[in-house]
Structure formats: C-alpha cells, structure tokens
Design a protein around this motif. Structure first.
Motif, mmCIF file in Angstrom:
data_model
loop_
_atom_site.group_PDB
_atom_site.id
_atom_site.type_symbol
_atom_site.label_atom_id
_atom_site.label_comp_id
_atom_site.label_asym_id
_atom_site.label_seq_id
_atom_site.Cartn_x
_atom_site.Cartn_y
_atom_site.Cartn_z
ATOM 1 N N PRO A 107 0.825 -1.216 0.000
ATOM 2 C CA PRO A 107 0.000 0.000 0.000
ATOM 3 C C PRO A 107 0.844 1.243 0.000
ATOM 4 C CG PRO A 107 -0.904 -1.597 1.519
ATOM 5 C CD PRO A 107 0.405 -2.162 1.024
ATOM 6 N N MET A 108 0.488 2.168 -0.910
ATOM 7 C CA MET A 108 1.256 3.376 -1.114
ATOM 8 C C MET A 108 1.305 4.235 0.120
ATOM 9 S SD MET A 108 -1.369 5.899 -3.119
ATOM 10 C CE MET A 108 -0.758 7.346 -2.299
ATOM 11 N N PRO A 109 2.313 5.097 0.195
ATOM 12 C CA PRO A 109 2.368 6.050 1.313
ATOM 13 C C PRO A 109 1.375 7.156 1.074
ATOM 14 C CG PRO A 109 4.187 6.425 -0.199
ATOM 15 C CD PRO A 109 3.466 5.215 -0.699
ATOM 16 N N THR A 110 0.113 6.798 1.116
ATOM 17 C CA THR A 110 -0.929 7.771 0.816
ATOM 18 C C THR A 110 -1.029 8.780 1.928
ATOM 19 O OG1 THR A 110 -2.653 6.577 1.949
ATOM 20 C CG2 THR A 110 -2.274 6.010 -0.342
ATOM 21 N N ALA A 111 -1.784 9.845 1.612
ATOM 22 C CA ALA A 111 -2.055 10.857 2.614
ATOM 23 C C ALA A 111 -3.308 10.534 3.383
ATOM 24 C CB ALA A 111 -2.191 12.229 1.940
ATOM 25 N N ARG A 112 -3.858 9.311 3.149
ATOM 26 C CA ARG A 112 -5.043 8.950 3.904
ATOM 27 C C ARG A 112 -4.689 8.750 5.354
ATOM 28 N NH1 ARG A 112 -7.853 3.638 2.197
ATOM 29 N NH2 ARG A 112 -6.340 4.030 0.598
ATOM 30 N N THR A 113 -5.535 9.070 6.251
ATOM 31 C CA THR A 113 -5.241 8.991 7.673
ATOM 32 C C THR A 113 -5.027 7.559 8.095
ATOM 33 O OG1 THR A 113 -7.594 8.967 8.127
ATOM 34 C CG2 THR A 113 -6.490 11.066 8.300
ATOM 35 N N ARG A 114 -4.026 7.354 8.937
ATOM 36 C CA ARG A 114 -3.813 6.063 9.587
ATOM 37 C C ARG A 114 -4.293 6.116 11.016
ATOM 38 N NH1 ARG A 114 -3.866 2.868 5.485
ATOM 39 N NH2 ARG A 114 -2.274 3.402 3.957
ATOM 40 N N SER A 115 -4.436 7.279 11.543
ATOM 41 C CA SER A 115 -5.077 7.436 12.837
ATOM 42 C C SER A 115 -6.201 8.408 12.649
ATOM 43 C CB SER A 115 -4.086 7.968 13.873
ATOM 44 O OG SER A 115 -3.580 9.214 13.458
ATOM 45 N N VAL A 116 -7.259 8.224 13.404
ATOM 46 C CA VAL A 116 -8.458 9.011 13.178
ATOM 47 C C VAL A 116 -8.227 10.462 13.511
ATOM 48 C CG1 VAL A 116 -10.880 9.322 13.842
ATOM 49 C CG2 VAL A 116 -9.905 7.029 13.700
ATOM 50 N N LEU A 117 -8.508 11.331 12.548
ATOM 51 C CA LEU A 117 -8.388 12.764 12.787
ATOM 52 C C LEU A 117 -9.482 13.207 13.729
ATOM 53 C CD1 LEU A 117 -7.796 14.048 9.140
ATOM 54 C CD2 LEU A 117 -6.121 13.906 10.955
ATOM 55 N N ALA A 118 -9.194 14.194 14.551
ATOM 56 C CA ALA A 118 -10.220 14.720 15.447
ATOM 57 C C ALA A 118 -11.200 15.538 14.645
ATOM 58 C CB ALA A 118 -9.564 15.602 16.516
ATOM 59 N N LEU A 119 -12.474 15.183 14.714
ATOM 60 C CA LEU A 119 -13.488 15.862 13.918
ATOM 61 C C LEU A 119 -13.899 17.183 14.524
ATOM 62 C CD1 LEU A 119 -15.344 15.632 11.462
ATOM 63 C CD2 LEU A 119 -17.029 14.483 12.918
ATOM 64 N N ILE A 120 -13.755 17.318 15.864
ATOM 65 C CA ILE A 120 -14.243 18.537 16.512
ATOM 66 C C ILE A 120 -13.547 19.779 16.004
ATOM 67 C CG2 ILE A 120 -14.418 19.740 18.722
ATOM 68 C CD1 ILE A 120 -14.996 17.069 20.031
ATOM 69 N N PRO A 121 -12.201 19.809 15.880
ATOM 70 C CA PRO A 121 -11.584 21.018 15.339
ATOM 71 C C PRO A 121 -11.979 21.263 13.900
ATOM 72 C CG PRO A 121 -9.978 19.649 16.475
ATOM 73 C CD PRO A 121 -11.221 18.825 16.328
ATOM 74 N N VAL A 145 -15.863 11.172 6.903
ATOM 75 C CA VAL A 145 -15.084 12.311 6.433
ATOM 76 C C VAL A 145 -13.625 12.190 6.860
ATOM 77 C CG1 VAL A 145 -14.763 14.813 6.686
ATOM 78 C CG2 VAL A 145 -17.049 13.881 6.301
ATOM 79 N N THR A 146 -13.388 11.789 8.092
ATOM 80 C CA THR A 146 -12.015 11.704 8.594
ATOM 81 C C THR A 146 -11.193 10.634 7.888
ATOM 82 O OG1 THR A 146 -12.854 10.328 10.394
ATOM 83 C CG2 THR A 146 -12.503 12.665 10.859
ATOM 84 N N ASP A 147 -11.845 9.619 7.331
ATOM 85 C CA ASP A 147 -11.127 8.598 6.563
ATOM 86 C C ASP A 147 -10.852 9.066 5.137
ATOM 87 O OD1 ASP A 147 -11.189 6.951 8.737
ATOM 88 O OD2 ASP A 147 -12.792 5.653 7.990
ATOM 89 N N ALA A 148 -11.728 9.905 4.611
ATOM 90 C CA ALA A 148 -11.606 10.338 3.221
ATOM 91 C C ALA A 148 -10.609 11.476 3.034
ATOM 92 C CB ALA A 148 -12.976 10.764 2.696
ATOM 93 N N LEU A 149 -10.426 12.313 4.059
ATOM 94 C CA LEU A 149 -9.522 13.450 3.931
ATOM 95 C C LEU A 149 -8.064 12.999 3.916
ATOM 96 C CD1 LEU A 149 -11.071 16.134 6.315
ATOM 97 C CD2 LEU A 149 -10.835 16.303 3.828
ATOM 98 N N PRO A 150 -7.255 13.552 3.013
ATOM 99 C CA PRO A 150 -5.825 13.226 3.024
ATOM 100 C C PRO A 150 -5.099 13.959 4.144
ATOM 101 C CG PRO A 150 -6.315 14.817 1.296
ATOM 102 C CD PRO A 150 -7.629 14.457 1.923
ATOM 103 N N THR A 151 -3.921 13.484 4.480
ATOM 104 C CA THR A 151 -3.011 14.204 5.377
ATOM 105 C C THR A 151 -1.632 14.182 4.749
ATOM 106 O OG1 THR A 151 -2.552 12.209 6.651
ATOM 107 C CG2 THR A 151 -4.255 13.689 7.502
ATOM 108 N N MET A 152 -0.869 15.207 5.037
ATOM 109 C CA MET A 152 0.504 15.254 4.533
ATOM 110 C C MET A 152 1.426 15.516 5.711
ATOM 111 S SD MET A 152 0.069 17.000 0.736
ATOM 112 C CE MET A 152 -0.055 18.664 1.389
ATOM 113 N N CYS A 153 1.895 16.744 5.860
ATOM 114 C CA CYS A 153 2.750 17.054 7.009
ATOM 115 C C CYS A 153 1.952 17.130 8.299
ATOM 116 C CB CYS A 153 3.474 18.378 6.782
ATOM 117 S SG CYS A 153 4.689 18.351 5.448
ATOM 118 N N GLY A 154 0.689 17.451 8.188
ATOM 119 C CA GLY A 154 -0.157 17.600 9.371
ATOM 120 C C GLY A 154 -1.620 17.527 9.002
#
Length: 253
Positions: free
Chosen positions: A6-20, A91-100
C-alpha cells in the motif's frame, strides 16, 4: 496487474479529530453497506442514503447556505469507468493528510460535511479485472466567507509542506492552480519511490493527486489513490473533478 505494498498515501492512519474540523458539527447517520477505505471494497452494490450533517451548538447558516449535503451533490463515474457504485465514507477517513492536518481546518464556519468514495477502472477493461484506484470526495459547506478562507489556509499549509515522510518513504508534493474548475481550485501531485509488497524498491516512482475546488459556499476535496500502492490516474481524476464541480454548482442552484 502487479500488486504493491500500500502506497504512502495521505489517507489517515489514525483518526483525525473531527471537533476542530467542524466546530462541534456532528455527522448524522448515513446507512451504507460499505467497506472501510483501507480494505478492498466489495463489488456488491451498497445501500446509500443522503449523506448529511446538521449544525449544532447554535450555528445558524446564512440564507442560501445548505445545512445538509445530499448524495446527489456527489459526482458519479460514467458507466465505462465505474468499478463499483459510490458509497458513503467517514469524512475523517476520506480526507488526506501530509505534514499535518492541512485539510482539516474548516473551523466553525463549516455548516455541513460529508464524504463518498468511488472505485474506478480503465475504460474497456473486463469487470473481473482489478480496479485501477479509488477517489474519495469530501464536501464542506460554509457560512460567510468560510469557503474562500479554507482555500487560503490550505495554500499556506501546502507551501509549508514540500515533502513529508510516510511509512519510511519520502513523498514530495507539487502544487499548482487548477484552471477552469469552480470558482478557484488547487491541484497537488504526490510522488514517491515505488516499492513491492516485500518493501523492496522497484526503481520506479509512483504518484497520486489531490484536487480541491471551491464552488460558491462549498469546497470539495478529491483524494485519488491507486490500487494496492500503484499510481492514481490523473486523466480520470481531472474528469471527476470537473464533473464534480459542475454537480455541486447544479445542486447549489
């Protein structure tokens, strides 16, 4: 088709906090017989209801700002490219992440958010073939000038992240304007050294793209991921982004 780790995608590997991200906005239930984005999707047609979010904590959308996002606001692939129907996705699974948390800065001006995933194939390929990739689409609606502010913050954050490490692999990021899409749009191309399932370098590079477009008071984020770590398809993504922006424009009226 060769299979890769699996590619080093920007997909989250840990759940992003939805509240912020949404400032206290809670997702309403969306019924779907979906697989998680990290798994290989089943080819069975899912049951999908409208994906919507209702504002809470005293948020009052201004006139003309949608407080729910229906399934019809999301793009659907043409039949010749569709490996499986679109399905609801957190939403938190679909959003990419990069540096943060570059894509999770909607703030309290967000009035609704929802996400869906489409799985695509190459045109003309048999249904039995492996999919070519998946595109996660997130839609945010904003109050006031929130949509423009989101794009402004995102551009700043992306400039501060020309490269990042993912699973021990270096990923470089190139950003450029995407013309002719919505009111304003941004295209990001991520490139990394391709590896096999065993983790060995193949000597090739792989890449995938993220596209973000503002259409009126809405922002949509498209996160393309090739299947099993292979490259995404920029031609298909470009078509999906342009069709998606038109779909949102029609929905907003």
């Amino acid at each position: 088709m060769s299979r890769h780790r699996p590619m080093p995608t920007a997909r989250t590997r840990s759940v992003l906090a939805l509240i912020p991200l949404v400032g206290g906005i809670a997702l309403t239930a969306c019924t779907s017989t979906e697989d998680t984005p990290d798994s290989t999707p089943s080819m069975a047609a899912p049951t999908v209801t409208s994906a919507s979010v209702n504002p809470t904590d005293g948020l009052t959308p201004s006139a003309g700002t949608p407080a729910t996002i229906p399934t019809s606001a999301f793009v659907e692939l043409p039949t010749e490219l569709r490996k499986s129907p679109r399905r609801t996705t957190p939403v938190t699974d679909a959003l990419p992440t990069m540096c943060g948390n570059e894509f999770g800065t909607g703030g309290r001006q967000v009035t609704a958010s929802a996400a869906m995933t489409v799985t695509y194939k190459k045109a003309g390929e048999p249904e039995t073939n492996t999919p070519q990739g998946m595109i996660h689409q997130v839609i945010f609606t904003f109050d006031g000038d929130g949509a423009s502010a989101y794009l402004g913050r995102l551009r700043t954050d992306v400039r501060a992240c020309p490269a990042y490490d993912q699973s021990g692999n270096r990923v470089t990021v190139k950003s450029e304007p995407l013309t002719g899409v919505g009111d304003e749009a941004l295209l990001l191309t991520r490139t990394w050294a391709e590896t096999s399932l065993n983790g060995d370098r193949t000597g090739e590079t792989a890449s995938s793209q993220i596209a973000v477009a503002r259409v009126g008071k809405a922002v949509t984020v498209f996160n393309d991921q090739g299947w099993e770590g292979t490259s995404g398809n920029p031609t298909i993504l470009d078509r999906v982004v342009r069709d998606g922006a038109k779909t949102i424009d029609t929905w907003q009226g």
